[in-house]
Design a protein around this motif. Structure first.
Motif, mmCIF file in Angstrom:
data_model
loop_
_atom_site.group_PDB
_atom_site.id
_atom_site.type_symbol
_atom_site.label_atom_id
_atom_site.label_comp_id
_atom_site.label_asym_id
_atom_site.label_seq_id
_atom_site.Cartn_x
_atom_site.Cartn_y
_atom_site.Cartn_z
ATOM 1 N N UNK A 325 0.835 -1.207 0.000
ATOM 2 C CA UNK A 325 0.000 0.000 0.000
ATOM 3 C C UNK A 325 0.866 1.251 0.000
ATOM 4 N N UNK A 326 1.872 1.290 0.868
ATOM 5 C CA UNK A 326 2.741 2.459 0.955
ATOM 6 C C UNK A 326 3.519 2.675 -0.336
ATOM 7 N N UNK A 327 4.077 1.587 -0.876
ATOM 8 C CA UNK A 327 4.863 1.711 -2.114
ATOM 9 C C UNK A 327 3.977 2.099 -3.298
ATOM 10 N N UNK A 328 2.766 1.555 -3.339
ATOM 11 C CA UNK A 328 1.863 1.881 -4.449
ATOM 12 C C UNK A 328 1.534 3.367 -4.462
ATOM 13 N N UNK A 331 4.822 5.355 -5.534
ATOM 14 C CA UNK A 331 5.187 5.253 -6.953
ATOM 15 C C UNK A 331 4.083 5.780 -7.863
ATOM 16 N N UNK A 332 2.835 5.752 -7.391
ATOM 17 C CA UNK A 332 1.755 6.359 -8.168
ATOM 18 C C UNK A 332 2.000 7.850 -8.330
ATOM 19 N N UNK A 333 2.414 8.497 -7.274
ATOM 20 C CA UNK A 333 2.690 9.931 -7.375
ATOM 21 C C UNK A 333 3.894 10.201 -8.262
ATOM 22 N N UNK A 334 4.887 9.328 -8.222
ATOM 23 C CA UNK A 334 6.054 9.521 -9.078
ATOM 24 C C UNK A 334 5.685 9.378 -10.546
ATOM 25 N N UNK A 337 1.853 12.513 -11.148
ATOM 26 C CA UNK A 337 1.667 13.478 -10.054
ATOM 27 C C UNK A 337 0.287 14.117 -10.015
ATOM 28 N N UNK A 338 -0.434 14.136 -11.139
ATOM 29 C CA UNK A 338 -1.743 14.785 -11.195
ATOM 30 C C UNK A 338 -2.903 13.799 -11.065
ATOM 31 N N UNK A 339 -2.602 12.551 -10.763
ATOM 32 C CA UNK A 339 -3.646 11.531 -10.706
ATOM 33 C C UNK A 339 -4.679 11.881 -9.631
ATOM 34 N N UNK A 340 -5.948 11.744 -9.967
ATOM 35 C CA UNK A 340 -7.021 12.106 -9.030
ATOM 36 C C UNK A 340 -7.042 11.206 -7.790
ATOM 37 N N UNK A 341 -6.485 9.982 -7.894
ATOM 38 C CA UNK A 341 -6.455 9.086 -6.735
ATOM 39 C C UNK A 341 -5.617 9.662 -5.594
ATOM 40 N N UNK A 342 -4.688 10.535 -5.944
ATOM 41 C CA UNK A 342 -3.822 11.121 -4.921
ATOM 42 C C UNK A 342 -4.575 12.049 -3.985
ATOM 43 N N UNK A 343 -5.796 12.438 -4.353
ATOM 44 C CA UNK A 343 -6.591 13.338 -3.519
ATOM 45 C C UNK A 343 -7.437 12.592 -2.498
ATOM 46 N N UNK A 350 -1.192 7.656 3.394
ATOM 47 C CA UNK A 350 -0.064 6.778 3.072
ATOM 48 C C UNK A 350 1.140 7.591 2.611
ATOM 49 N N UNK A 351 0.885 8.641 1.820
ATOM 50 C CA UNK A 351 1.986 9.475 1.326
ATOM 51 C C UNK A 351 2.665 10.238 2.454
ATOM 52 N N UNK A 352 1.895 10.667 3.454
ATOM 53 C CA UNK A 352 2.515 11.336 4.589
ATOM 54 C C UNK A 352 3.526 10.418 5.271
ATOM 55 N N UNK A 353 3.154 9.151 5.396
ATOM 56 C CA UNK A 353 4.042 8.191 6.047
ATOM 57 C C UNK A 353 5.261 7.904 5.182
ATOM 58 N N UNK A 354 5.045 7.618 3.886
ATOM 59 C CA UNK A 354 6.170 7.266 3.012
ATOM 60 C C UNK A 354 7.138 8.432 2.845
ATOM 61 N N UNK A 355 6.616 9.642 2.704
ATOM 62 C CA UNK A 355 7.507 10.799 2.550
ATOM 63 C C UNK A 355 8.416 10.953 3.753
ATOM 64 N N UNK A 356 7.841 10.806 4.936
ATOM 65 C CA UNK A 356 8.638 10.950 6.154
ATOM 66 C C UNK A 356 9.665 9.830 6.288
#
Length: 764
Positions: A325-328, A331-334, A337-343, A350-356
């Motif tokens: 889940x975290x990797x997906x 890498x989805x954002x990579x 970056x404009x994908x609507x799923x990111x919202x 998940x992105x908050x955790x992976x970024x940190x």
């Protein structure tokens, strides 16, 4: 009366265990470690008074001579190192005692635990589990608030402090690295508990912690801030989401089957380690898990993986799904970056955790990274301190006031050998080596390091023998758990300082006591409904003496805490530019009394406030008091130089200029890359028209801080005055690169265009 003394002793022992993990203080600035020490020391002082009647019974305890000897050697050498501290820096002896006091209190609690009745030990274990459950549950609320809460704009955490940034969880410990290391030490002990045994009370402890979540935060805020209606309006608007989390946890603790509750809480503890992003703790958790698994295979046979394949398979699947889940999300954002799923809120969480995690982990093992070079710097400085004072070190707790000088020598050695690590580090006051073995060597010498290693070797050997009883026996489980605890601690101690954190040291000494009891007694805990043990009558003189000693001892931590609170109030006034109020609070803190690094820091801030209030004579008095205690106090020396420079700029007396130059050179002798001292020293040389020394000083600033505007411009002008036209023009152009349109540089460059080649250059 004797029964009341017995119950009071039990209450104080349990309260000390509870407070060592959970106490903190909010007003003015967030304070975590100090209040824990103060609360624990006060409880321990009172515990000492009511425990005096127990001490004679220690002689009757069979098989504990070796245990007492090992504990006494570690504690005794730490106390003996105070002689070295007194010899080297007498003015700092109170700080050393203050730093050693928590160890004394932790040893007392462990000693009383060994001498107490099985029923009291059961209550202490309950307090230990409940306090850790409360810490873990609040950590979970922080995770929910920092992920789902912030992504969905729903406030969950009633307090939401931010000292260490978003997406780092630290619960009541105040520091994510402290919490992560502590949990890795506690987790093996939790897994070793005989969860089916009603005497352990796993469900009761977790349920009590969940129930406490409903009311404790409100009591904390009430005690900290009183009836501030603006605050309480915000608190009550958030309380429903907090209460919902507390209710959910309470229901789970009551309804989930006991085995699943036991394992589920272990998962929560592991989650907190990950969320805290304590990099050394990751390694500690992994090593501890491998040791525990190895012991399970040793005790259960090689086919244990087959017999419990469902358990291991489910754990692997859950872990793999979490990583997936975290990797997906990452890498989805990579990829898009404009994908609507990111919202979507869960993806954002998940992105908050992976970024940190990525930010915290990416440079830890890179030889050119800040983290790696800083630790190498600390380690070499600690080794240097230990080698200079090999027998008893510099004194327990004296590390901070000797680091700058030791680091300075290491830094100069690296510079002379051309080591590029000097670009990442600079000498400064540092409380910890970030390696408990080396810090013990620095503070207590080879004797202290040997006693520390003996202490843990003794735990490992005794735990190994105890584990031979088998996993199905409570004693065997405790042996396995304490082997995992030792593995986690020793791993974290190689990269951090868990021995210097009150809650973790307290846990280690209690584990030592539990191991001693389990190794020497058949029944470490009481059976349900066991009666209180009665003791022989105690002379009232002994009780009176203990009470007097307890009152005297309790005054010290109370004074420290009051002075520290005044200090924090002064910091608040300083941050709000209320310099007169800040100076007033600092003065009160001086009158109450602080010790060691806090005292010299207090003198520094008082001097700075006097400078802000245009009272340089008083400022110099305070700075000089700091230097008198700590001769290598870099910041005080710098401020003495700065005060003299301000005087020179006002009165233009050569004596002021020379004093300022001397002070700045003393600073640079300790920290050769202190940027402000270098730049000001260059300006003073420039004012003397000593352009050669001025240019050399500006060049040193630029070497370590190439993108700083002022030294670039100053070096450009100085080079021009030294008739180095091309070099001067280059520096002025670099200044314009840093700040396009910088008027002073533009003006000089325009003047240069009008001057013929070879003309003598003159500038103000």
């Amino acid at each position: 009366m004797l029964k009341r003394i017995f119950l009071l002793r039990r209450l104080l022992l349990c309260a000390g265990i509870f407070s060592g993990l959970l106490i903190f203080w909010l007003p003015a600035h967030e304070v975590f470690e100090g209040p824990k020490s103060v609360g624990f020391l006060i409880y321990s002082s009172l515990l000492f008074a009511v425990s005096l009647p127990l001490f004679p019974s220690a002689l009757a305890k069979r098989g504990l001579k070796a245990w007492f000897s090992v504990a006494a050697s570690l504690l005794g050498i730490s106390v003996l190192s105070l002689l070295s501290a007194w010899t080297l820096l007498p003015s700092n002896i109170l700080l050393c005692i203050e730093k050693l006091a928590p160890m004394l209190a932790a040893v007392l609690a462990a000693f009383v635990f060994v001498l107490e009745t099985p029923q009291t030990r059961q209550r202490v274990l309950f307090s230990l589990l409940a306090s850790h459950a409360l810490m873990a549950f609040y950590g979970l609320i922080q995770i929910l608030d920092q992920t789902i809460g912030q992504s969905a704009h729903i406030p969950i955490d009633l307090i939401r402090w931010t000292s260490f940034g978003e997406s780092r969880v630290y619960s009541t410990l105040g520091n994510p690295d402290y919490m992560a290391a502590h949990i890795t030490v506690f987790l093996p002990l939790w897994l070793a508990l005989p969860w089916r045994d009603r005497r352990v009370g796993i469900r009761a402890a977790l349920s009590a912690a969940a129930a406490a979540l409903f009311i404790l935060p409100l009591l904390v805020l009430l005690g900290a801030y009183g009836l501030d209606m603006n605050l309480w309006g915000a608190v009550l608007s958030r309380y429903p989401s907090w209460a919902l989390c507390a209710a959910g946890l309470f229901v789970l603790c009551r309804k989930v089957p006991l085995k699943e509750l036991w394992i589920g809480f272990a998962y929560l503890l592991a989650l907190l380690v990950i969320a805290a992003q304590g990099r050394a703790a990751y390694l500690g958790l992994g090593v501890s898990a491998l040791v525990t698994l190895g012991m399970a295979i040793r005790l259960g046979g090689k086919d244990i993986l087959i017999r419990h394949r469902d358990f291991f398979r489910n754990n692997l699947i859950m872990g793999a799904l979490g990583v997936l889940v975290l990797c997906s999300a990452y890498f989805l954002r990579m990829a898009s970056p404009q994908n609507s799923l990111l919202q979507i809120a869960p993806v954002q969480s998940a992105l908050r955790v992976t970024d940190s995690l990525v930010e915290r982990s990416k440079d830890f093992f890179v030889s050119s990274s800040d983290a790696t070079n800083v630790r190498r710097f600390y380690y070499k400085a600690a080794i240097r301190m230990g080698l200079e004072h090999p027998l008893l070190g510099i004194g327990f707790g004296n590390h901070a006031l000797f680091t700058a000088a030791a680091q300075s020598e290491v830094w100069k050695g690296w510079e002379s050998s051309g080591n590029n690590a000097i670009m990442f580090v600079e000498p400064h006051v540092e409380l910890y080596t970030h390696n408990d073995f080396l810090q013990n060597f620095a503070e207590t010498g080879i004797l202290g390091l040997a006693a520390f290693l003996l202490f843990w070797a003794f735990i490992i050997v005794k735990s190994w023998r105890l584990s031979a009883s088998g996993w199905n026996e409570p004693r065997g489980r405790i042996g396995v758990g304490l082997l995992g605890l030792a593995a986690a601690f020793l791993t974290s101690a190689m990269l951090n300082f868990p021995w210097r954190v009150l809650a973790t040291q307290q846990l280690c000494w209690l584990a030592f006591a539990l191991l001693a009891v389990s190794s020497t007694e058949k029944e470490a805990l009481a059976s349900p409904g066991a009666a209180l043990e009665r003791q022989n009558p105690v002379p009232w003189g002994l009780i009176g003496t203990g009470t007097l000693i307890a009152f005297t001892l309790a005054l010290w931590p109370t004074r420290w805490f009051y002075a520290s609170s005044l200090f924090k109030e002064g910091n608040l006034g300083r941050d709000q530019n209320r310099y007169a109020d800040a100076a007033n609070f600092y003065q009160k803190a001086v009158d109450v009394g602080l010790s060691g690094t806090q005292r010299v820091e207090l003198y520094l801030y008082l001097g700075s406030m006097e400078n802000m209030l245009s009272r340089p004579d008083l400022a110099e008095e305070w700075f000089n008091k700091g230097v008198a205690i700590y001769p290598n106090f870099i910041e005080a020396l710098y401020n003495l130089g700065y005060t003299s420079m301000v005087r020179f700029n006002t009165r233009h007396l050569e004596t002021d200029r020379q004093k300022s130059i001397d002070y700045f050179n003393r600073v640079l002798d300790i920290d050769p890359r202190y940027m402000s001292a270098l730049n000001n020293l260059g300006n003073l040389y420039y004012s003397q028209r000593d352009f050669v020394h001025a240019a050399a000083t500006y060049e040193r600033v630029i070497r370590f801080s190439p993108d700083t505007l002022e030294p670039r411009y100053n070096l450009g002008v100085t080079d021009l005055l030294l008739q180095k036209r091309s070099e001067g023009e280059e520096q002025l152009n670099q200044a314009l690169r840093i700040k396009p349109g910088y008027a002073p540089a533009l003006t000089i460059l325009q003047q240069l265009k009008k001057m013929p080649a070879g003309a003598r250059l003159m500038f103000k």
